[in-house]
Scaffold this active site. Structure first.
Site, PDB file in Angstrom:
ATOM      1  N   SER A   1       0.820  -1.210   0.000  1.00 28.37           N
ATOM      2  CA  SER A   1       0.000   0.000   0.000  1.00 28.37           C
ATOM      3  C   SER A   1       0.851   1.256   0.000  1.00 28.37           C
ATOM      4  CB  SER A   1      -0.972   0.000   1.171  1.00 28.37           C
ATOM      5  OG  SER A   1      -0.321  -0.372   2.339  1.00 28.37           O
TER       6      SER A   1
ATOM      7  N   HIS B   1      -3.405  -3.246  -5.984  1.00 25.25           N
ATOM      8  CA  HIS B   1      -3.659  -2.749  -4.633  1.00 25.25           C
ATOM      9  C   HIS B   1      -5.140  -2.862  -4.293  1.00 25.25           C
ATOM     10  CE1 HIS B   1      -3.784   0.718  -1.564  1.00 25.25           C
ATOM     11  NE2 HIS B   1      -3.402  -0.389  -0.975  1.00 25.25           N
TER      12      HIS B   1
ATOM     13  N   GLU C   1      -6.479  -0.657  -7.304  1.00 25.17           N
ATOM     14  CA  GLU C   1      -5.554   0.205  -8.043  1.00 25.17           C
ATOM     15  C   GLU C   1      -4.560  -0.674  -8.802  1.00 25.17           C
ATOM     16  OE1 GLU C   1      -5.224   4.357  -5.565  1.00 25.17           O
ATOM     17  OE2 GLU C   1      -4.254   2.624  -4.667  1.00 25.17           O
TER      18      GLU C   1
ATOM     19  N   ASN D   1      -5.111   6.245  -0.999  1.00 23.33           N
ATOM     20  CA  ASN D   1      -4.593   6.497   0.354  1.00 23.33           C
ATOM     21  C   ASN D   1      -3.997   7.890   0.463  1.00 23.33           C
ATOM     22  OD1 ASN D   1      -5.346   4.093   1.375  1.00 23.33           O
ATOM     23  ND2 ASN D   1      -3.350   3.106   1.180  1.00 23.33           N
TER      24      ASN D   1
HETATM   25  P1  NAI Z   1      -0.745  -9.090   7.782  1.00 25.58           P
HETATM   26  O1  NAI Z   1       0.311  -8.785   8.769  1.00 25.58           O
HETATM   27  O2  NAI Z   1      -2.145  -9.321   8.250  1.00 25.58           O
HETATM   28  O3  NAI Z   1      -0.335 -10.378   6.935  1.00 25.58           O
HETATM   29  C1  NAI Z   1       0.926 -10.608   6.431  1.00 25.58           C
HETATM   30  C2  NAI Z   1       1.108 -12.111   6.317  1.00 25.58           C
HETATM   31  O4  NAI Z   1       2.257 -12.368   5.528  1.00 25.58           O
HETATM   32  C3  NAI Z   1       1.305 -12.814   7.652  1.00 25.58           C
HETATM   33  O5  NAI Z   1       0.371 -13.846   7.771  1.00 25.58           O
HETATM   34  C4  NAI Z   1       2.749 -13.352   7.575  1.00 25.58           C
HETATM   35  O6  NAI Z   1       2.895 -14.574   8.244  1.00 25.58           O
HETATM   36  C5  NAI Z   1       2.906 -13.517   6.080  1.00 25.58           C
HETATM   37  N1  NAI Z   1       4.291 -13.503   5.616  1.00 25.58           N
HETATM   38  C6  NAI Z   1       5.286 -12.665   5.959  1.00 25.58           C
HETATM   39  N2  NAI Z   1       6.418 -12.974   5.285  1.00 25.58           N
HETATM   40  C7  NAI Z   1       6.116 -14.026   4.489  1.00 25.58           C
HETATM   41  C8  NAI Z   1       6.854 -14.799   3.546  1.00 25.58           C
HETATM   42  N3  NAI Z   1       8.122 -14.526   3.286  1.00 25.58           N
HETATM   43  N4  NAI Z   1       6.223 -15.816   2.917  1.00 25.58           N
HETATM   44  C9  NAI Z   1       4.932 -16.088   3.162  1.00 25.58           C
HETATM   45  N5  NAI Z   1       4.199 -15.387   4.060  1.00 25.58           N
HETATM   46  C10 NAI Z   1       4.774 -14.378   4.697  1.00 25.58           C
HETATM   47  O7  NAI Z   1      -0.672  -7.920   6.702  1.00 25.58           O
HETATM   48  P2  NAI Z   1      -1.809  -7.315   5.801  1.00 25.58           P
HETATM   49  O8  NAI Z   1      -2.507  -6.265   6.533  1.00 25.58           O
HETATM   50  O9  NAI Z   1      -2.593  -8.411   5.188  1.00 25.58           O
HETATM   51  O10 NAI Z   1      -0.951  -6.588   4.666  1.00 25.58           O
HETATM   52  C11 NAI Z   1      -0.305  -7.296   3.657  1.00 25.58           C
HETATM   53  C12 NAI Z   1       0.097  -6.356   2.557  1.00 25.58           C
HETATM   54  O11 NAI Z   1      -1.091  -5.720   2.047  1.00 25.58           O
HETATM   55  C13 NAI Z   1       1.006  -5.212   2.982  1.00 25.58           C
HETATM   56  O12 NAI Z   1       1.887  -4.941   1.936  1.00 25.58           O
HETATM   57  C14 NAI Z   1       0.051  -4.046   3.205  1.00 25.58           C
HETATM   58  O13 NAI Z   1       0.667  -2.807   3.007  1.00 25.58           O
HETATM   59  C15 NAI Z   1      -0.962  -4.302   2.122  1.00 25.58           C
HETATM   60  N6  NAI Z   1      -2.290  -3.736   2.365  1.00 25.58           N
HETATM   61  C16 NAI Z   1      -2.868  -3.787   3.593  1.00 25.58           C
HETATM   62  C17 NAI Z   1      -4.152  -3.255   3.782  1.00 25.58           C
HETATM   63  C18 NAI Z   1      -4.822  -3.350   5.113  1.00 25.58           C
HETATM   64  O14 NAI Z   1      -5.841  -2.666   5.311  1.00 25.58           O
HETATM   65  N7  NAI Z   1      -4.339  -4.155   6.039  1.00 25.58           N
HETATM   66  C19 NAI Z   1      -4.875  -2.622   2.686  1.00 25.58           C
HETATM   67  C20 NAI Z   1      -4.192  -2.697   1.405  1.00 25.58           C
HETATM   68  C21 NAI Z   1      -2.938  -3.218   1.279  1.00 25.58           C
END
Ligand code: NAI
Length: 678
Positions: free
Chosen positions: A419, A440, A452, A490
């Site tokens: 994001s 995105h 996006e 954002n």
């Molecule tokens: P989260 O922390 O809930 O999930 C991340 C997951 O990735 C975790 O389950 C972790 O175990 C896993 N992970 C980390 N390294 C890994 C690897 N090398 N291989 C496999 N799995 C791995 O994070 P979230 O909130 O889902 O965000 C994920 C991405 O989405 C980020 O880049 C964030 O910026 C983006 N994003 C988040 C939004 C939100 O509202 N939370 C909205 C839009 C985008």
């Protein structure tokens, strides 16, 4: 068959049994829309039908997509005066009266979509037969365009099924299946595809009595009871839409309440009311929003990319929900995370989604079978779309993509859901950085329509097209944006949310801030929205953006996060949360909130919109409006921020911004881009 006559839109077939079949088949289009010239041609065709003295008439569609999707929305936008609107509606009224008064049985044979003007046309027939599957959908979506049915439908629907069911359909805009339509007597019969034509012949031969509402429905339509029912329905509507923003449902209720005793008067009043609504600002802007949505849907249509297998890496909030959504949409999906425990939670959420959306156990099981937990990452080698959604850490993402590039098929689309990290940085370790795009998604994935499609300078145009095509195929609205901090949505949302935090800091009660935003037309106030998004996420995006933009991160936001008051998810943020609801304290009666709350909030947003256009983050002002409406819920009846700025006068708006800067500080410094707006 003994005779066929064809015009541009309609084709007449007459058989030996002297039943005439009138086929609607708009040339060069996948759907039938009631354009003015199709209606004019229908008039000519009806004359031809009458001359044949047929035993009956069946109106049907040759399109696989369905019967008729409605009136031509684009032509609404071209209507220039109220008189023109009245004339156009009156013409259709006359035509439908003609259809209704034919001296032989008439049947609308309905499959697929039968919406708005299409349903109104069918109601002017003596009988309606629908296909009995879930893909057959009947409804009145007009209210979503800021009007109500204007081709006689407000009168005929009440006459056929009574006011309670008819008003429910017209006020909600919801659709019902063929079977449900039969249950509510909107159609006479619902039968399988193979029996449709036989059923039409049967009805024409038998001529059963036409549908009428039951006694209770007739009672509800009586003059003494209408005011009470209208009052109750107005209260229900008020929970969802304010009359000053969305006048159509209120106009419909008044129209019904005051005119339902006299059908002739009600038809005339329908023309007047709908003509007024069409010319009103809300309908004009909602038609614009419809057109913007069509434009987003058309993104990626140049690509013939068809994905089969999606591999998602990172099974957290976003990755888990993206994977579930893709499986729900029929794709084979493998979901990879570091541990099986992480994946268990994602699969559980997916099951809840499938249950809510698919209902039937067989379909739920099929969706579950399509979603494969994949700790080892075997799916990567077979995927044609790879979506990375691991936590927001540049180094880890870089390393991961170098690995993905080695293992994924050479023609697979590589996408990141980041994001805030510029795509070019994530692509630094790639052999072919031109393959990488941003997909995105927004949280919650199942509800937010916008995605996006992020391109850096390196991204191949083909890859961006493929990504847009994929987003469209999974039922989302793709918005192409340039890779720059915060992308579009954002970046524009953040100053708006941070201004709300500034207002809180100045002692303005949260409820007063949110109420000002609701009065402007936002679906949710900024304080509540921050709590819903999560204050930790707001802080992290704000901190990232503050490195690039002139954004100051308010101290009280940092403190909240320090004390683990993260919003809805922790039960406490700017509000206290109980049972999923923000506990808003009543505003003190003696307190007068500042008059410029809404102005401060939206002008921060407007200024950032202008900056994004100047920097070409998005191609043009219309796409920007589309992104902000579908990405943030920005008051749709205002037509989008850039449209609103223009409709209010650019120089007046710029002047207001300068005043805000003098009164409240540098965060309102006018962007250079204002001078280039005409
Ligand atoms: P989260 O922390 O809930 O999930 C991340 C997951 O990735 C975790 O389950 C972790 O175990 C896993 N992970 C980390 N390294 C890994 C690897 N090398 N291989 C496999 N799995 C791995 O994070 P979230 O909130 O889902 O965000 C994920 C991405 O989405 C980020 O880049 C964030 O910026 C983006 N994003 C988040 C939004 C939100 O509202 N939370 C909205 C839009 C985008």
């Amino acid at each position: 068959m003994n005779e066929i006559t064809t015009n541009e839109y309609w084709r007449l077939e007459t058989y030996d049994d002297n039943i005439v079949w009138l086929h609607f088949d708009t040339p060069g289009s996948a759907t039938n829309v009631l354009k003015w010239d199709a209606l004019d041609e229908l008039q000519v065709k009806l004359k031809e039908v009458v001359q044949k003295h047929p035993r009956g008439l069946v109106i049907l569609s040759d399109k696989a997509s369905g019967f008729i999707v409605g009136a031509d929305v684009h032509s609404f936008a071209q209507i220039e005066s109220r008189e023109q609107a009245e004339q156009a509606l009156s013409r259709v009224h006359k035509l439908f009266f003609r259809l209704e008064s034919l001296g032989f049985p008439t049947v609308a044979l309905i499959h697929g979509f039968c919406l708005g003007g299409g349903l109104e046309l069918s109601l002017a027939c003596k009988y309606r037969i629908a296909r009995n599957d879930d893909g057959t959908r009947l409804g009145f979506p007009e209210v979503r365009l800021g009007i109500f049915p204007g081709f006689g439908g407000s009168v005929r629907s009440v006459r056929r099924i009574g006011p309670i069911k008819a008003l429910d359909l017209m006020l909600s805009g919801r659709t019902v299946s063929g079977r449900a339509a039969q249950h509510m007597k909107l159609v006479d019969l619902a039968v399988p595809q193979r029996q449709l034509k036989a059923a039409a012949r049967y009805i024409i031969h038998k001529q059963p009595p036409q549908q009428k509402p039951g006694w209770l429905d007739q009672l509800a339509n009586s003059a003494p009871l209408r005011p009470a029912l209208a009052w109750y329905l107005r209260r229900q509507v008020a929970k969802k839409a304010r009359p000053e923003h969305y006048p159509a449902p209120y106009a419909l209720l008044a129209h019904w309440q005051h005119h339902a005793s006299h059908p002739r008067e009600m038809y005339n009043n329908e023309v007047k009311q709908v003509a007024d609504l069409i010319m009103g600002r809300t309908a004009q802007n909602l038609v614009r929003v419809f057109q913007l949505q069509e434009r987003l849907k058309a993104q990626g249509k140049q690509s013939d990319f068809k994905a089969q297998h999606v591999h998602v890496i990172g099974g957290g909030i976003m990755g888990g929900d993206i994977a579930a959504w893709c499986a729900f949409k029929g794709y084979r999906v493998s979901l990879q995370d570091q541990t099986a425990r992480q994946l268990g939670a994602a699969v559980k959420r997916a099951h809840t989604l499938f249950k809510r959306k698919l209902k039937k156990p067989r379909l739920i099981q099929a969706a579950m079978d399509r979603l494969m937990p994949d700790v080892e990452g075997h799916g990567l080698k077979r995927a044609d779309v790879v979506i990375e959604a691991i936590f927001e850490d540049l180094k880890v993402k870089q390393k991961l993509f170098a690995e993905i590039e080695k293992q994924a098929p050479a023609d697979a689309l590589l996408a990141s859901n980041t994001s805030s990290i510029p795509l070019q940085q994530i692509a630094e370790n790639l052999q072919n950085p031109q393959r990488l795009v941003g997909l995105h998604f927004f949280n919650p994935v199942a509800q937010m329509l916008l995605v996006e499609i992020v391109s850096s300078e390196q991204t191949d145009a083909d890859a961006a097209q493929k990504a847009a095509r994929f987003a469209k195929d999974i039922g989302k609205l793709p918005l192409p944006v340039r890779s720059s901090p915060g992308f579009l949505v954002n970046r524009i949302l953040m100053p708006y949310l941070l201004e709300a935090v500034n207002l809180l800091d100045e002692g303005v009660p949260a409820a007063a801030i949110d109420e000002a935003a609701l009065q402007f037309g936002m679906p949710m106030g900024p304080v509540e929205l921050s709590d819903v998004v999560g204050l930790d996420i707001c802080l992290s995006v704000a901190e990232k953006l503050s490195g690039f933009l002139a954004i100051e991160v308010p101290e009280n936001l940092q403190k909240k996060v320090q004390f683990k008051q993260l919003g809805k998810k922790s039960g406490h943020g700017f509000y206290r949360w109980e049972k999923g609801k923000a506990q808003k304290e009543a505003i003190d009666k003696d307190y007068t909130p500042p008059l410029d709350i809404a102005e401060r909030l939206v002008f921060r947003m407007f200024n950032e919109c202008v900056a994004c256009l100047r920097e070409s983050v998005v191609e043009d002002a219309d796409l920007l409006d589309a992104g902000i409406i579908f990405g943030t819920g920005f008051a749709p009846f205002r037509g989008g921020p850039m449209h609103y700025i223009k409709s209010q006068g650019v120089s007046d708006m710029q002047h207001k911004l300068e005043n805000l800067q003098q009164q409240h500080g540098e965060q309102f410094t006018t962007d250079k881009g204002w001078n280039a707006l005409s």
